[in-house]
Design a protein around this motif. Structure first.
Motif, PDB file in Angstrom:
ATOM      1  N   ASP A 118       0.811  -1.221   0.000  1.00  0.00           N
ATOM      2  CA  ASP A 118       0.000   0.000   0.000  1.00  0.00           C
ATOM      3  C   ASP A 118       0.843   1.270   0.000  1.00  0.00           C
ATOM      4  O   ASP A 118       0.306   2.367   0.051  1.00  0.00           O
ATOM      5  N   LYS A 119       2.178   1.135  -0.100  1.00  0.00           N
ATOM      6  CA  LYS A 119       3.076   2.281  -0.223  1.00  0.00           C
ATOM      7  C   LYS A 119       4.005   2.055  -1.404  1.00  0.00           C
ATOM      8  O   LYS A 119       4.562   0.978  -1.595  1.00  0.00           O
ATOM      9  N   SER A 120       4.192   3.112  -2.198  1.00  0.00           N
ATOM     10  CA  SER A 120       5.095   3.047  -3.349  1.00  0.00           C
ATOM     11  C   SER A 120       6.529   3.297  -2.905  1.00  0.00           C
ATOM     12  O   SER A 120       6.785   3.735  -1.775  1.00  0.00           O
ATOM     13  N   LEU A 121       7.454   3.038  -3.796  1.00  0.00           N
ATOM     14  CA  LEU A 121       8.860   3.352  -3.548  1.00  0.00           C
ATOM     15  C   LEU A 121       9.000   4.820  -3.166  1.00  0.00           C
ATOM     16  O   LEU A 121       9.675   5.166  -2.200  1.00  0.00           O
ATOM     17  N   GLU A 122       8.342   5.708  -3.909  1.00  0.00           N
ATOM     18  CA  GLU A 122       8.438   7.144  -3.661  1.00  0.00           C
ATOM     19  C   GLU A 122       7.864   7.522  -2.293  1.00  0.00           C
ATOM     20  O   GLU A 122       8.415   8.385  -1.602  1.00  0.00           O
ATOM     21  N   GLU A 123       6.789   6.868  -1.887  1.00  0.00           N
ATOM     22  CA  GLU A 123       6.230   7.132  -0.555  1.00  0.00           C
ATOM     23  C   GLU A 123       7.169   6.628   0.541  1.00  0.00           C
ATOM     24  O   GLU A 123       7.281   7.247   1.606  1.00  0.00           O
ATOM     25  N   GLY A 124       7.872   5.539   0.273  1.00  0.00           N
ATOM     26  CA  GLY A 124       8.883   5.056   1.213  1.00  0.00           C
ATOM     27  C   GLY A 124      10.032   6.045   1.332  1.00  0.00           C
ATOM     28  O   GLY A 124      10.521   6.312   2.435  1.00  0.00           O
ATOM     29  N   GLN A 125      10.451   6.602   0.198  1.00  0.00           N
ATOM     30  CA  GLN A 125      11.514   7.613   0.218  1.00  0.00           C
ATOM     31  C   GLN A 125      11.071   8.856   0.996  1.00  0.00           C
ATOM     32  O   GLN A 125      11.853   9.435   1.750  1.00  0.00           O
ATOM     33  N   GLU A 126       9.823   9.252   0.822  1.00  0.00           N
ATOM     34  CA  GLU A 126       9.287  10.394   1.561  1.00  0.00           C
ATOM     35  C   GLU A 126       9.314  10.110   3.066  1.00  0.00           C
ATOM     36  O   GLU A 126       9.700  10.969   3.874  1.00  0.00           O
ATOM     37  N   ALA A 127       8.929   8.899   3.466  1.00  0.00           N
ATOM     38  CA  ALA A 127       8.965   8.520   4.878  1.00  0.00           C
ATOM     39  C   ALA A 127      10.401   8.576   5.404  1.00  0.00           C
ATOM     40  O   ALA A 127      10.641   9.053   6.521  1.00  0.00           O
ATOM     41  N   ALA A 128      11.354   8.126   4.603  1.00  0.00           N
ATOM     42  CA  ALA A 128      12.764   8.168   5.009  1.00  0.00           C
ATOM     43  C   ALA A 128      13.235   9.601   5.203  1.00  0.00           C
ATOM     44  O   ALA A 128      13.984   9.903   6.138  1.00  0.00           O
ATOM     45  N   GLN A 129      12.797  10.510   4.339  1.00  0.00           N
ATOM     46  CA  GLN A 129      13.182  11.918   4.491  1.00  0.00           C
ATOM     47  C   GLN A 129      12.560  12.518   5.753  1.00  0.00           C
ATOM     48  O   GLN A 129      13.214  13.265   6.478  1.00  0.00           O
ATOM     49  N   VAL A 130      11.312  12.186   6.026  1.00  0.00           N
ATOM     50  CA  VAL A 130      10.670  12.656   7.263  1.00  0.00           C
ATOM     51  C   VAL A 130      11.470  12.183   8.471  1.00  0.00           C
ATOM     52  O   VAL A 130      11.702  12.945   9.424  1.00  0.00           O
ATOM     53  N   ILE A 131      11.920  10.951   8.429  1.00  0.00           N
ATOM     54  CA  ILE A 131      12.730  10.419   9.529  1.00  0.00           C
ATOM     55  C   ILE A 131      14.037  11.191   9.647  1.00  0.00           C
ATOM     56  O   ILE A 131      14.474  11.515  10.761  1.00  0.00           O
TER      57      ILE A 131
END
Length: 154
Positions: free
Chosen positions: A57-70
């Protein structure tokens, strides 16, 4: 304004408040000139927790966004611990965990969301060693968790 905080302002980034740990651990432990930061989660400044599994339910790009938030949350902890982000000598290492489906093999690309951000903010001091690991689950169903080791000035 100090150099790193000025750079964050240029990027339009306002650091969030640091959230106290939810268990029996410290967010940061210093030994000598190394600061070890506990695993951080993708909690947005508005209090919304990013959740989901990369590749489902999460794309690669959404995972990258989560990593940046972290990465931004890691900087908030650094600021809280050091008082001044210019005391960061180098981002030494990141360890990233990606909550992903079986067969997903782009964990390094997900964690690049944090790695690229640190290089953007710190330049050469942001280049680091890194591990990116896939797992079938993470606490609170978060898509990514990242911990860091940072060298700091005396």
């Amino acid at each position: 304004m100090v150099q790193i905080e000025a750079r964050l302002a240029q990027l339009g980034i306002d650091l969030p408040d640091v959230i106290a740990p939810k268990g029996n651990y410290a967010l940061a432990v210093r030994t000598g000139n190394l600061l070890f930061l506990a695993g951080h989660i993708p909690l947005l400044k508005n209090g919304v927790l990013m959740t989901g599994k990369v590749g489902a339910d999460k794309s690669l790009e959404e995972g990258q966004e989560a990593a940046q938030v972290i990465a931004i949350n890691l900087l908030a902890t650094l600021k809280s611990e050091l008082g001044d982000l210019d005391k960061v000598k180098r981002i030494v290492k990141l360890v990233g965990f990606v909550n992903c489906v079986d067969g997903f093999s782009q964990q390094p690309m997900v964690v690049n969301g944090a790695s690229d951000f640190f290089v953007q903010v710190f330049g050469d001091k942001g280049v680091h060693a890194r591990s990116a690991v896939g797992t079938n689950a993470l606490p609170l169903n978060i898509p990514v968790e990242i911990e860091a080791v940072v060298e700091v000035e005396d």
